[in-house]
Design a protein around this motif. Structure first.
Motif, PDB file in Angstrom:
ATOM      1  N   CYS A 103       0.830  -1.207   0.000  1.00 11.80           N
ATOM      2  CA  CYS A 103       0.000   0.000   0.000  1.00 11.80           C
ATOM      3  C   CYS A 103       0.867   1.261   0.000  1.00 11.80           C
ATOM      4  N   PHE A 104       1.934   1.244   0.785  1.00  6.88           N
ATOM      5  CA  PHE A 104       2.805   2.423   0.854  1.00  6.88           C
ATOM      6  C   PHE A 104       3.441   2.737  -0.500  1.00  6.88           C
ATOM      7  N   LYS A 105       3.699   1.697  -1.291  1.00  5.32           N
ATOM      8  CA  LYS A 105       4.257   1.923  -2.627  1.00  5.32           C
ATOM      9  C   LYS A 105       3.286   2.712  -3.494  1.00  5.32           C
ATOM     10  N   VAL A 106       2.003   2.449  -3.316  1.00  5.39           N
ATOM     11  CA  VAL A 106       0.990   3.209  -4.060  1.00  5.39           C
ATOM     12  C   VAL A 106       0.859   4.614  -3.474  1.00  5.39           C
ATOM     13  N   PHE A 107       0.929   4.731  -2.156  1.00  2.00           N
ATOM     14  CA  PHE A 107       0.856   6.053  -1.524  1.00  2.00           C
ATOM     15  C   PHE A 107       1.960   6.971  -2.043  1.00  2.00           C
ATOM     16  N   GLU A 108       3.138   6.378  -2.304  1.00  2.00           N
ATOM     17  CA  GLU A 108       4.282   7.175  -2.751  1.00  2.00           C
ATOM     18  C   GLU A 108       4.025   7.855  -4.093  1.00  2.00           C
ATOM     19  N   ARG A 109       3.029   7.386  -4.823  1.00  2.00           N
ATOM     20  CA  ARG A 109       2.699   8.012  -6.100  1.00  2.00           C
ATOM     21  C   ARG A 109       2.050   9.377  -5.907  1.00  2.00           C
ATOM     22  N   GLY A 110       1.544   9.612  -4.706  1.00  2.82           N
ATOM     23  CA  GLY A 110       1.046  10.940  -4.373  1.00  2.82           C
ATOM     24  C   GLY A 110      -0.266  11.336  -5.013  1.00  2.82           C
ATOM     25  N   ALA A 111      -1.134  10.380  -5.306  1.00  6.62           N
ATOM     26  CA  ALA A 111      -2.443  10.714  -5.878  1.00  6.62           C
ATOM     27  C   ALA A 111      -3.236  11.573  -4.893  1.00  6.62           C
ATOM     28  N   ASP A 112      -4.087  12.426  -5.436  1.00  5.56           N
ATOM     29  CA  ASP A 112      -4.902  13.283  -4.582  1.00  5.56           C
ATOM     30  C   ASP A 112      -5.805  12.451  -3.667  1.00  5.56           C
ATOM     31  N   LEU A 113      -6.345  11.358  -4.198  1.00  3.07           N
ATOM     32  CA  LEU A 113      -7.182  10.462  -3.397  1.00  3.07           C
ATOM     33  C   LEU A 113      -6.773   9.023  -3.656  1.00  3.07           C
ATOM     34  N   THR A 114      -6.403   8.317  -2.598  1.00  6.56           N
ATOM     35  CA  THR A 114      -6.067   6.903  -2.694  1.00  6.56           C
ATOM     36  C   THR A 114      -6.965   6.127  -1.732  1.00  6.56           C
ATOM     37  N   LEU A 115      -7.581   5.074  -2.238  1.00  3.26           N
ATOM     38  CA  LEU A 115      -8.440   4.231  -1.423  1.00  3.26           C
ATOM     39  C   LEU A 115      -7.861   2.830  -1.323  1.00  3.26           C
ATOM     40  N   VAL A 116      -7.834   2.294  -0.121  1.00  2.31           N
ATOM     41  CA  VAL A 116      -7.409   0.915   0.122  1.00  2.31           C
ATOM     42  C   VAL A 116      -8.653   0.128   0.503  1.00  2.31           C
ATOM     43  N   GLU A 117      -9.009  -0.836  -0.317  1.00  4.30           N
ATOM     44  CA  GLU A 117     -10.225  -1.610  -0.038  1.00  4.30           C
ATOM     45  C   GLU A 117      -9.900  -2.927   0.647  1.00  4.30           C
ATOM     46  N   GLY A 118     -10.552  -3.150   1.767  1.00  2.00           N
ATOM     47  CA  GLY A 118     -10.373  -4.405   2.474  1.00  2.00           C
ATOM     48  C   GLY A 118     -11.149  -5.523   1.799  1.00  2.00           C
ATOM     49  N   ALA A 119     -11.318  -6.618   2.534  1.00  2.00           N
ATOM     50  CA  ALA A 119     -12.093  -7.761   2.033  1.00  2.00           C
ATOM     51  C   ALA A 119     -13.082  -8.149   3.120  1.00  2.00           C
ATOM     52  N   GLY A 120     -14.364  -8.251   2.755  1.00  2.00           N
ATOM     53  CA  GLY A 120     -15.352  -8.577   3.776  1.00  2.00           C
ATOM     54  C   GLY A 120     -15.481  -7.449   4.785  1.00  2.00           C
ATOM     55  N   GLY A 121     -15.572  -7.809   6.059  1.00  2.00           N
ATOM     56  CA  GLY A 121     -15.743  -6.815   7.110  1.00  2.00           C
ATOM     57  C   GLY A 121     -14.457  -6.468   7.835  1.00  2.00           C
ATOM     58  N   TRP A 122     -14.595  -5.787   8.960  1.00  2.00           N
ATOM     59  CA  TRP A 122     -13.460  -5.221   9.682  1.00  2.00           C
ATOM     60  C   TRP A 122     -12.549  -6.285  10.279  1.00  2.00           C
ATOM     61  N   ARG A 123     -13.090  -7.407  10.707  1.00  2.00           N
ATOM     62  CA  ARG A 123     -12.290  -8.421  11.406  1.00  2.00           C
ATOM     63  C   ARG A 123     -11.982  -9.650  10.544  1.00  2.00           C
TER      64      ARG A 123
END
Length: 234
Positions: A103-123
């Motif tokens: 995820c941090f590798k994608v963050f380094e691209r510096g997009a104005d909005l980056t979303l990380v999608e999980g799978a299923g629910g919180w746990r």
């Protein structure tokens, strides 16, 4: 200032990808750059290019500038089962730290909005000790919760919100997604959610005849997400 959020849901199959794609499309429509990460995806299909997941491809289509599939979905698993079980059967080890690194590798691209999608629910488990919540904690990312509107959603939403707070993360907002068009007293349930969830409602997405990111975006509000203090900065 780049804004980054973790997308979770009150259950599986309640429209996390649909809402995430809508948010990305809305950002693109405002002239913002976008990126997404689906760190681990189960239920992938074999293609000439390798394993591919429909949800990840939906997110990829809303990334601007373009993002390669392997960067967006670093762990692709074939069986449509719990990720930790699918990974174990594939001889892979899932850990929050490894997924966070992707995820941090994608963050380094510096997009104005980056979303990380999980799978299923919180746990949803990653291994015998960690869940996807541990990934969100590693990222220190504010959370957007997708609430699937159906019987039981109030309980699921409140429990998820409590778990997010207990893990020390901020619930930046929530989106109501109409997964059951026959839900009785929907407006009453919505009002209860708005009263009891201490975070802004970013939109209420109806059951759409023609589902697309553009159509979903029309029912979402980005203002609180893209404000300078709205999310995680670089």
């Amino acid at each position: 200032m780049p804004q980054r959020y973790f997308i979770t849901g009150t259950d599986t199959e309640i429209g996390k990808t649909t809402i995430a794609a809508g948010l990305l499309h809305a950002a693109r429509s405002c002239g913002l750059t976008t990126a997404a990460v689906k760190p681990v995806a189960a239920g992938c299909e074999s293609t000439p290019d390798g394993l591919r997941n429909d949800d990840a491809l939906t997110l990829q289509a809303e990334c601007s500038p373009p993002l390669s599939y392997e960067v967006l979905n670093p762990v692709a698993l074939a069986p449509p089962i719990a990720p930790h079980i699918a990974a174990r059967e594939a001889g892979l080890e899932l850990t929050a730290a490894k997924l966070a690194s992707s995820c941090f590798k994608v963050f380094e691209r510096g997009a104005d909005l980056t979303l990380v999608e999980g799978a299923g629910g919180w746990r949803v488990p990653l291994n015998d000790q960690e869940t996807l919540a541990d990934l969100a904690i590693e990222l220190d990312a504010p959370v957007i919760m997708v609430v699937g509107l159906r019987l039981g959603c109030i309980n699921h939403a409140l429990l998820t919100a409590e778990a997010i707070a207990a893990d020390g993360l901020k619930l930046a907002g929530w989106v109501a997604n109409q997964v059951d068009p026959q839900m009785d007293r929907q407006q009453h349930n919505l009002q209860t959610l708005k009263t009891l969830l201490h975070a802004p409602c970013l939109g209420v997405v109806p059951r759409l005849e023609q589902l697309s990111a553009a159509a979903v975006a029309e029912h979402l509000a980005l203002e609180t997400l893209i404000a300078p203090t709205g999310g995680m900065s670089s």
